[in-house]
Design a protein around this motif. Structure first.
Motif, PDB file in Angstrom:
ATOM      1  N   LEU A  67       2.939   5.971  -3.207  1.00 45.10           N
ATOM      2  CA  LEU A  67       4.083   6.677  -3.775  1.00 45.10           C
ATOM      3  C   LEU A  67       3.996   6.707  -5.299  1.00 45.10           C
ATOM      4  CD1 LEU A  67       6.874   8.016  -3.603  1.00 45.10           C
ATOM      5  CD2 LEU A  67       7.886   5.714  -3.542  1.00 45.10           C
ATOM      6  N   HIS A  68       3.661   5.576  -5.908  1.00 50.67           N
ATOM      7  CA  HIS A  68       3.538   5.519  -7.361  1.00 50.67           C
ATOM      8  C   HIS A  68       2.409   6.427  -7.842  1.00 50.67           C
ATOM      9  CE1 HIS A  68       6.075   1.980  -8.830  1.00 50.67           C
ATOM     10  NE2 HIS A  68       6.372   2.103  -7.548  1.00 50.67           N
ATOM     11  N   SER A  69       1.300   6.457  -7.108  1.00 49.77           N
ATOM     12  CA  SER A  69       0.166   7.302  -7.496  1.00 49.77           C
ATOM     13  C   SER A  69       0.538   8.777  -7.412  1.00 49.77           C
ATOM     14  CB  SER A  69      -1.038   7.009  -6.600  1.00 49.77           C
ATOM     15  OG  SER A  69      -1.423   5.648  -6.679  1.00 49.77           O
ATOM     16  N   PHE A  70       1.245   9.146  -6.339  1.00 52.21           N
ATOM     17  CA  PHE A  70       1.694  10.527  -6.189  1.00 52.21           C
ATOM     18  C   PHE A  70       2.667  10.901  -7.305  1.00 52.21           C
ATOM     19  CE2 PHE A  70       5.020  13.388  -4.520  1.00 52.21           C
ATOM     20  CZ  PHE A  70       4.244  14.515  -4.280  1.00 52.21           C
ATOM     21  N   PRO A 126       0.794  -1.237   0.000  1.00 54.36           N
ATOM     22  CA  PRO A 126       0.000   0.000   0.000  1.00 54.36           C
ATOM     23  C   PRO A 126       0.822   1.281   0.000  1.00 54.36           C
ATOM     24  CG  PRO A 126      -0.979  -1.596   1.482  1.00 54.36           C
ATOM     25  CD  PRO A 126       0.321  -2.183   1.022  1.00 54.36           C
ATOM     26  N   VAL A 127       1.925   1.301   0.757  1.00 52.08           N
ATOM     27  CA  VAL A 127       2.741   2.507   0.811  1.00 52.08           C
ATOM     28  C   VAL A 127       3.349   2.800  -0.563  1.00 52.08           C
ATOM     29  CG1 VAL A 127       4.772   3.584   1.840  1.00 52.08           C
ATOM     30  CG2 VAL A 127       3.231   2.215   3.260  1.00 52.08           C
ATOM     31  N   GLN A 128       3.841   1.766  -1.235  1.00 53.43           N
ATOM     32  CA  GLN A 128       4.439   1.954  -2.544  1.00 53.43           C
ATOM     33  C   GLN A 128       3.387   2.321  -3.585  1.00 53.43           C
ATOM     34  OE1 GLN A 128       7.539   2.209  -2.903  1.00 53.43           O
ATOM     35  NE2 GLN A 128       8.105   1.468  -0.873  1.00 53.43           N
ATOM     36  N   ARG A 129       2.180   1.815  -3.422  1.00 58.66           N
ATOM     37  CA  ARG A 129       1.108   2.193  -4.345  1.00 58.66           C
ATOM     38  C   ARG A 129       0.802   3.685  -4.227  1.00 58.66           C
ATOM     39  NH1 ARG A 129      -3.429  -2.670  -3.736  1.00 58.66           N
ATOM     40  NH2 ARG A 129      -1.949  -4.409  -3.684  1.00 58.66           N
TER      41      ARG A 129
END
Length: 469
Positions: free
Chosen positions: A290-293, A285-288
């Motif tokens: 980051l990728h979305s941002f 979830p954290v990386q998702r």
């Protein structure tokens, strides 16, 4: 009485004067004409340099269509490529690309003014007026005599931001195993490319290997975001800091609009791609997030990507199209129709829905002329996108959503691609090159031209309201 020799000597001088006057009328009468001419000349220069054998690692020059496409993409700070930057171009070739990016991002008007000062020449009144208009400097930000100082501030600020990003990225790449010279070059490359919203990468596989590295992704996001604000906004922030009450209307709309678009884009992009295993579905979830941002920041003109854009859901491609079309701030390194343009139209719609007599934002009344210019820019841009899409549909057999994505990315000088650019024939590359050129200079030229065109009538026709809707 003049002699025959003196008369003959005067003839060439008169001919040269006529040629010089013709050149001034064609290219020197307005800042818009100077911008178009110089940008075109820089593109031609970069194209010729990229055609040299020393620019290609294979020693064989690329096709003219590919060299001119890369040069146009660099000077218009777009980032679309048909050839991989790391594998195709030598250090010299990459240096040419960075030169084009820096010239295109900082602006030819600014660069010529600075070269003039560097050579010890004082800026003339005409040059100061052109530079002031090119940077959108208002009387509150600086007097006409201070344009030279403001130009130095712009360059020093740009160089400082680029150097800071380069330093952070360089140190991080060194910890990941790159040598000092290699990390230094890659850091400088990313610093210039990110602040100028160019999207070029010196690595063969781009940023994909660093998809979970906060120390690389966040500095790039910061560089793209600051570059997308625009020099007029950066000057305001430099003068008044975070004292928002002292900011002018342009700075407030640009900064708050940018924040709203980044937050909204992060939420919508993340929700649309959350369960897509081909993009971010396999991440935690954290990386998702980051990728979305990262995607939300880059879709507005940055051009860097961490996922295969062709694997996005159709709704995500549509969202990306909209964000690319809006772009960044006015007089910035970003493209699109600009945040202030869309904001003025949006505020006018709200005012009309409320029945307000005037369009008001942050306790300031927006003139009707500004609203008309904003509508004209959006309609002209939409028309160009439609025409470009139609032409590419005749050239390519790709689907409509792929062609539309590529056209908007080129016109908005974003640089994201679904892979269509690499598959197009030479005619398709020239079409995209024209779109990038128009996208970089077209909206500025149109807005400036419309703002300077005023017609005064000594009479007024009777009012009559046609049926709307």
């Amino acid at each position: 009485m003049r002699s025959k020799d003196s008369t003959l000597a005067a003839e060439p001088r008169r001919a040269s004067d006529r040629i010089r006057d013709l050149g001034n009328r064609l290219f020197g009468s307005t800042p818009s004409r100077i911008s178009i001419t110089l940008f075109f000349l820089v593109i031609v220069l970069c194209s010729l340099l990229l055609m040299l054998p020393i620019a290609s690692k294979s020693g064989h020059p690329p096709a003219l269509s590919q060299a001119s496409f890369t040069a146009t993409s660099a000077v218009t700070v777009t980032g679309l490529t048909t050839l991989t930057t790391a594998t195709q171009w030598t250090f010299f070739g990459q240096l040419v690309i960075l030169f084009g990016v820096q010239i295109g991002g900082l602006g030819t008007l600014t660069m010529t003014s600075l070269l003039s000062m560097a050579l010890g020449r004082k800026l003339g009144l005409k040059t100061k007026l052109f530079a002031q208009e090119g940077l959108s400097i208002t009387s509150k930000q600086g007097k006409l005599g201070e344009v030279g100082s403001l130009l130095r501030v712009v360059v020093l600020t740009s160089a400082s931001i680029e150097a800071a990003i380069a330093g952070i990225v360089m140190l991080r790449l060194m910890t990941l195993g790159e040598s000092l010279p290699e990390a230094l070059w890659h850091g400088v490359f990313y610093g210039i490319s990110s602040f100028n919203n160019a999207g070029f990468t010196p690595h063969s596989d781009g940023l994909v290997p660093y998809g979970n590295d906060w120390w690389i992704l966040l500095p790039l996001c910061a560089g793209v975001w600051f570059g997308s604000l625009g020099f007029p906004v950066i000057l305001v922030i430099r003068m008044f800091g975070l004292r928002v009450r002292h900011w002018n209307l342009n700075a407030r709309i640009t900064v708050f609009g940018s924040i709203a678009l980044v937050i909204g884009g992060t939420l919508l992009w993340g929700l649309a791609e959350w369960d897509n295993d081909a993009t971010i579905g396999d991440e935690n979830p954290v990386q998702r997030i980051l990728h979305s941002f990262f995607a939300s920041v880059m879709t507005r003109s940055g051009g860097f990507n961490l996922v295969d854009m062709d694997q996005l859901h159709p709704i995500t491609k549509l969202l990306t199209d909209l964000l690319m079309f809006v772009g960044g701030g006015s007089a910035s390194t970003a493209g699109g129709v600009k945040i202030t343009t869309m904001a003025v139209i949006f505020i006018a719609i709200i005012a009309e829905a409320r029945g307000d007599q005037h369009v008001i934002a942050f306790h300031r009344t927006i003139p009707d002329t500004v609203l008309r210019i904003a509508i004209s820019v959006v309609m002209m841009s939409a028309t160009i996108v439609v025409l470009g899409t139609a032409v590419l549909m005749l050239i390519s057999q790709a689907s409509l959503d792929e062609i539309l994505f590529e056209v908007i990315s080129a016109y908005a000088t974003c640089g994201l691609s679904v892979g269509l650019s690499a598959e197009l024939p030479a005619s398709g590359l020239y079409v995209l090159s024209v779109l990038m050129f128009i996208g970089r200079l077209g909206t500025i030229t149109v807005a400036t031209g419309l703002a300077l065109r005023t017609r005064s009538r000594l009479y007024k026709y009777p009012e009559e309201r046609p049926i709307i809707g």
